[in-house]
Design a protein around this motif. Sequence first.
Motif, short mmCIF file in Angstrom:
data_model
loop_
_atom_site.label_atom_id
_atom_site.label_comp_id
_atom_site.label_asym_id
_atom_site.label_seq_id
_atom_site.Cartn_x
_atom_site.Cartn_y
_atom_site.Cartn_z
N THR A 1 0.81 -1.16 -0.10
CA THR A 1 -0.05 -0.08 0.16
C THR A 1 0.64 1.14 0.19
OG1 THR A 1 -0.06 0.08 2.54
CG2 THR A 1 -1.66 -1.42 1.36
N PRO A 2 0.36 2.38 -0.39
CA PRO A 2 1.17 3.51 -0.30
C PRO A 2 1.78 3.58 0.98
CG PRO A 2 -0.75 4.25 -1.63
CD PRO A 2 -0.76 2.49 -0.94
N LYS A 3 1.18 3.68 2.22
CA LYS A 3 1.84 3.54 3.58
C LYS A 3 2.89 2.64 3.84
CE LYS A 3 0.37 3.50 8.45
NZ LYS A 3 -0.82 3.29 9.54
N SER A 4 2.63 1.30 3.33
CA SER A 4 3.60 0.32 3.53
C SER A 4 5.04 0.72 2.62
CB SER A 4 3.37 -0.93 3.52
OG SER A 4 2.89 -1.12 2.18
N VAL A 5 4.76 1.19 1.48
CA VAL A 5 5.89 1.65 0.55
C VAL A 5 6.59 2.72 1.04
CG1 VAL A 5 6.44 2.31 -1.80
CG2 VAL A 5 4.67 0.28 -1.45
N PHE A 6 5.94 3.54 1.42
CA PHE A 6 6.58 4.87 1.81
C PHE A 6 7.58 4.47 3.20
CE2 PHE A 6 3.24 7.55 -0.20
CZ PHE A 6 4.20 7.87 -0.99
N ALA A 7 6.91 3.64 3.97
CA ALA A 7 7.73 3.12 5.36
C ALA A 7 8.85 2.47 4.88
CB ALA A 7 6.82 2.50 6.14
N ILE A 8 8.82 1.57 3.96
CA ILE A 8 9.97 0.78 3.46
C ILE A 8 10.92 1.57 2.92
CG2 ILE A 8 10.51 -0.91 1.98
CD1 ILE A 8 8.12 -2.61 2.76
N THR B 1 -0.17 0.99 -11.82
CA THR B 1 -1.24 1.44 -10.76
C THR B 1 -0.79 1.97 -9.42
OG1 THR B 1 -2.36 -0.23 -11.71
CG2 THR B 1 -3.10 0.34 -9.42
N LEU B 2 0.49 1.37 -8.97
CA LEU B 2 0.99 1.83 -7.71
C LEU B 2 1.75 3.03 -7.81
CD1 LEU B 2 1.37 0.94 -4.64
CD2 LEU B 2 3.70 0.04 -5.53
N TYR B 3 2.35 3.23 -9.00
CA TYR B 3 3.08 4.63 -9.17
C TYR B 3 2.02 5.83 -9.31
CZ TYR B 3 7.86 2.70 -10.42
OH TYR B 3 8.82 2.12 -10.58
N ALA B 4 0.95 5.52 -9.65
CA ALA B 4 -0.27 6.42 -9.80
C ALA B 4 -0.71 6.78 -8.43
CB ALA B 4 -1.26 6.00 -10.54
N ALA B 5 -0.72 5.67 -7.32
CA ALA B 5 -1.27 5.96 -5.91
C ALA B 5 -0.12 6.40 -5.25
CB ALA B 5 -1.54 4.39 -5.46
N LEU B 6 0.92 6.38 -5.48
CA LEU B 6 2.13 6.83 -4.75
C LEU B 6 2.25 8.27 -5.24
CD1 LEU B 6 4.81 4.09 -5.12
CD2 LEU B 6 3.44 4.71 -3.08
N VAL B 7 1.98 8.70 -6.12
CA VAL B 7 2.23 10.05 -6.79
C VAL B 7 0.87 10.98 -6.18
CG1 VAL B 7 2.04 11.54 -8.54
CG2 VAL B 7 3.51 9.74 -9.02
N ALA B 8 0.03 10.23 -6.13
CA ALA B 8 -1.29 10.81 -5.52
C ALA B 8 -1.24 11.26 -3.99
CB ALA B 8 -2.65 10.21 -5.86
N GLU B 9 -0.62 10.12 -3.39
CA GLU B 9 -0.41 10.43 -1.98
C GLU B 9 0.40 11.41 -1.67
OE1 GLU B 9 -1.76 9.52 1.71
OE2 GLU B 9 -2.61 8.65 0.04
N GLN B 10 1.62 11.25 -2.29
CA GLN B 10 2.53 12.28 -2.19
C GLN B 10 2.13 13.73 -2.44
OE1 GLN B 10 5.30 11.09 -0.61
NE2 GLN B 10 5.97 13.25 -0.09
N GLU B 11 1.69 13.92 -3.45
CA GLU B 11 1.06 15.30 -3.84
C GLU B 11 0.25 15.76 -2.74
OE1 GLU B 11 1.41 14.97 -8.74
OE2 GLU B 11 -0.29 14.77 -7.85
N LYS C 1 0.44 15.05 0.50
CA LYS C 1 1.18 15.44 1.81
C LYS C 1 1.61 16.98 1.16
CE LYS C 1 2.52 10.88 2.82
NZ LYS C 1 3.72 10.02 3.00
N GLY C 2 2.15 17.24 -0.20
CA GLY C 2 2.71 18.11 -0.13
C GLY C 2 4.15 18.58 0.19
N GLU D 1 8.94 11.73 -11.63
CA GLU D 1 10.12 12.08 -11.53
C GLU D 1 10.42 13.45 -10.82
OE1 GLU D 1 13.89 12.98 -15.01
OE2 GLU D 1 12.03 11.40 -15.58
N LYS D 2 9.39 14.48 -11.04
CA LYS D 2 9.44 15.69 -10.31
C LYS D 2 9.54 15.64 -8.95
CE LYS D 2 6.85 19.95 -10.12
NZ LYS D 2 5.76 20.82 -10.53
N LEU D 3 8.73 14.60 -8.33
CA LEU D 3 8.63 14.48 -6.88
C LEU D 3 9.71 13.71 -6.36
CD1 LEU D 3 4.96 13.67 -6.54
CD2 LEU D 3 6.11 15.65 -5.35
N TRP D 4 10.34 12.46 -7.06
CA TRP D 4 11.43 11.63 -6.24
C TRP D 4 12.86 12.01 -7.03
CZ3 TRP D 4 6.55 9.93 -5.48
CH2 TRP D 4 6.49 9.33 -4.40
N GLY D 5 12.82 12.62 -8.13
CA GLY D 5 14.07 13.09 -8.85
C GLY D 5 14.78 11.83 -9.40
N ALA D 6 13.97 10.65 -9.54
CA ALA D 6 14.38 9.61 -10.23
C ALA D 6 13.62 9.00 -11.26
CB ALA D 6 14.64 8.26 -9.19
#
Length: 512
Positions: free
Chosen positions: A242-249, A263-273, A275-276, A302-307
Amino acid sequence: MNQNAALYFVDRHLAEGRGAKTAFREADGAQRSLTYAELADQSARFAGALTANGIHRDERVAMLVRDQLEFPVAFWGALKAGAVPVPLNTLLAAPVYEVILNDSRASMLIVSAQLWEVVKPAIKANTFLRKIVVIGAAPEGCTSHADFVKDAPAAETALADDDEMAFWLYSSGSTGAPKGVRHLHASLKATSDTFGQQIMGLREDDVVYSVAKMFFAYGLGNAMTFPMAVGATTIIQAGRPTPKSVFAIMKTERPTVFCGVPTLYAALVAEQEKKGTAPEHCIRLCASAGEALPREIGLRWEKLWGAEIVDGVGSTEMLHIFLSNRPGDIAYGTSGVAVPGYEVRLVDEQDNDVPQGEVGELLVRGPSSAEGYWKRRDKSQSTFQGYWTRTGDKYHCTPEGRFVYSGRTDDMFKVSGIWVSPFEVEQALGEHPAVLESAVVARADAQDLLKPAAFIVIKDGQSVDTEALKEHVKAKIGMWKYPRWITVVDELPKTATGKIQRFKLRETGGEA
């Protein structure tokens, strides 16, 4: 010369001085770890236990195992014994397991305790299984993994040739019943030498985290063979990502290479955006496959993670990615170019090469193609044609030589006599700020003519005017391609690997 893949991926590291290096570390559960030396020993003892329990060479060992340390032990242990490991999707239902276990005629099943109740009904009438091993507490009639390997001698690695059967994978079944795909020893090294090394450039000091599970081809390469080829460390997660578990890892395990699905990249981007803030990580490179990565998601990530995200396409039949972007040369919205060692063609219905810019079916040839399907002669003959493998994917090639995904062969349809790619419409929908993800299928209108119908998932806290969304698509890709019907849904039907099951939407007639 013994060409058993286990010698290269496991035992070689002891001779090269990496025995004490951590090969796998669990990110959840007991957070156990396994060094290369421990993996070599435990896999050899698992092989010895197979032999001691009457599991012979070439017999199938079904693996219903979560991403935990016992997975690589059982997989490489089976190869060392000359048996054929068959990793199974851990998210299926009992009737599907019953079909697969009977189809494969597996002599043994090793299963994580958490999955026992799901698979239990599937084995009641099975006449092929002679041994059931449970990782954890063993129910009556089964053997615990601890007891199975207890006092087992370390077996010598069985002799094998490069082109000898090594393992099976069952296709995800996104368009029908799963099929047993038979792979060779040489295929494992072929994919790590090509995509793993020449595209991703994995290093010994990398820490790899793949949310794609090891039971299917993409995850098997990301989480096991690619890092093991260079002596790197893999972080494995048994639970659902989940976005929560992935961010923690990302924060605690500090992976340097991340492998996900769109699908997960989209969810992670939405969650991080939402958070601001900037994500906390040390990722240098990412990979994506399973479905084409929408251009907007790649740019926002790439804008958020720089990767960068190296987006590519692969298949169970080819074992891993054969068409890909590459670090430093990313064109989001495309699948890039052929991976070194592979060739691709686009052909029409008569297998003639299509002109540049026109849509055709993608054919691929390369060193990792499967030997064929188990007990599916007609399907094998139609898919594996000489050196070429039919992918069932539709693509077109840009003037720059990059390949752009247009959909599955059975997803494409014509509107006003012009081919429409569901993915192109989905990508346009995904560029609207309120849309999290979408799926597009054909639906007949009142005149029985096919038109696009869209199913969309809205981001949390957002709303959307469907008429305005239609105008958005018209402006992006053309007047005739916009979805005539838009249905908002809570989620889209998907396989366990994250692929959208458009055939389920088509079965509803394009209606929710």
